[in-house]
Design an enzyme around this catalytic site. Structure first.
Site, PDB file in Angstrom:
ATOM      1  N   GLU A  91      35.606  -7.574  26.235  1.00 24.78           N
ATOM      2  CA  GLU A  91      35.907  -8.326  27.500  1.00 24.78           C
ATOM      3  C   GLU A  91      34.931  -9.385  27.941  1.00 24.78           C
ATOM      4  OE1 GLU A  91      35.562  -6.303  31.502  1.00 24.78           O
ATOM      5  OE2 GLU A  91      34.649  -4.539  30.245  1.00 24.78           O
ATOM      6  N   TRP A  92      35.253 -10.602  28.578  1.00 20.38           N
ATOM      7  CA  TRP A  92      34.476 -11.121  29.259  1.00 20.38           C
ATOM      8  C   TRP A  92      34.089 -10.893  30.691  1.00 20.38           C
ATOM      9  CZ3 TRP A  92      31.808 -15.409  27.937  1.00 20.38           C
ATOM     10  CH2 TRP A  92      31.333 -16.530  28.948  1.00 20.38           C
ATOM     11  N   ASP A 194      17.337  -1.162  22.684  1.00 19.25           N
ATOM     12  CA  ASP A 194      16.805  -2.549  22.630  1.00 19.25           C
ATOM     13  C   ASP A 194      17.014  -3.442  23.818  1.00 19.25           C
ATOM     14  OD1 ASP A 194      15.886  -4.922  21.529  1.00 19.25           O
ATOM     15  OD2 ASP A 194      17.763  -5.528  20.475  1.00 19.25           O
TER      16      ASP A 194
END
Length: 287
Positions: A91-92, A194
């Site tokens: 999804e954006w 990360d």
């Protein structure tokens, strides 16, 4: 590229009209695109030479973080690790930071760290950047961190000619004495793995999202130490974290040893620009 994007969208179940395809900011490893169809907006990452299981493991890490119900992650619609067609369709996420976004981020990361696995490490070998990261499940955090994290980077540094001479001697001495500082009995928190400043963003309503994990179970102080290496986190983030999950009193003594791993990664990936930082830590603990 449009053909590859169309194939990825069809794999995600979207056969509608593609209205827009634009290059998007994001990382130096993959090519990233904003794609809008008649149905929704997507963020698609593409890597022409991705290692085996590269995007599968990223999707798995996002799913594990989502399971904690602590911090938002983008929804993954599909992924592929096919040769010359490796991609991840998500999804954006679009939004803007609000006055309390940094506070929420600290609160949400603290909540994620209060979800625990049974052992340290991870059942799959993963990646940090594009470097392979061997894993395995360990009862002792000390054993995992020494044998799977630091020792692996030491050997890689030797192979690449970046850990030699006094640097190598000090690294080997440190590994022989690591139990003086690193606990074996730390709780195995769910860790992003990360969490540099570029791997979180603000979504709708200023809600923080995390992206691009290299997931593992381990000592939460390892994660917090990395947030301080390259910045990107405000004092509100740390105050919120401390309020919801106070750090160990010896965190400042252990922190450089956890930062050492990420600095070795960057030394092995990018070269001697990170050598002085590695040497400073090694001199402190094994000089």
């Amino acid at each position: 590229m449009n053909e590859l994007i169309e194939k990825a969208l069809h794999q995600a179940g979207d056969h509608s009209n593609v209205k827009s395809v634009k290059r998007a900011a994001g990382g130096s490893i993959n090519k990233s695109y904003f794609v809008e169809t008649d149905n929704r907006k997507y963020f698609i990452k593409y890597h022409p030479d991705a290692p085996d299981r590269f995007f599968e493991l990223e999707a798995k890490g996002l799913a594990l973080i989502r399971e904690t119900n602590s911090i938002a992650v983008p929804e993954v619609y599909t992924y592929s690790d096919e040769s010359n067609n490796a991609c991840l369709v998500m999804e954006w996420v679009e939004g803007a930071a609000s006055a309390d976004t940094d506070w929420k981020l600290g609160e949400r990361i603290a909540a994620m760290h209060q979800t625990f696995g049974e052992k340290h490490g991870f059942e799959d070998d993963t990646f940090i950047g594009t470097l392979p990261q061997t894993n395995g499940l360990f009862s002792s955090w000390l054993d995992y961190y020494r044998d799977r994290r630091l020792l692996f980077q030491l050997q890689l540094g030797i192979d690449r000619g970046r850990v030699t001479g006094k640097r190598r001697d000090r690294m080997e001495t440190l590994l022989d004495n690591l139990d003086k500082w690193i606990p074996g009995d730390a709780d195995p928190s769910y860790l992003h793995g990360d969490l540099w400043g570029g791997n979180w963003l603000s979504g709708p309503g200023g809600e923080p999202y995390v992206i691009d994990p290299s997931f593992l179970y381990g000592d939460r102080h390892f994660e917090l130490a990395f947030t301080e290496v390259f910045g990107g986190y405000s004092s509100d983030f740390y105050r919120a974290y401390q309020e919801h999950f106070p750090l160990s009193p010896d965190y400042e003594d252990i922190k450089p040893l956890y930062q050492l791993y990420y600095l070795l990664v960057h030394l092995n990936m990018f070269g001697e620009a990170y050598g002085r930082s590695v040497d400073t830590i090694l001199k402190r603990y094994a000089g």
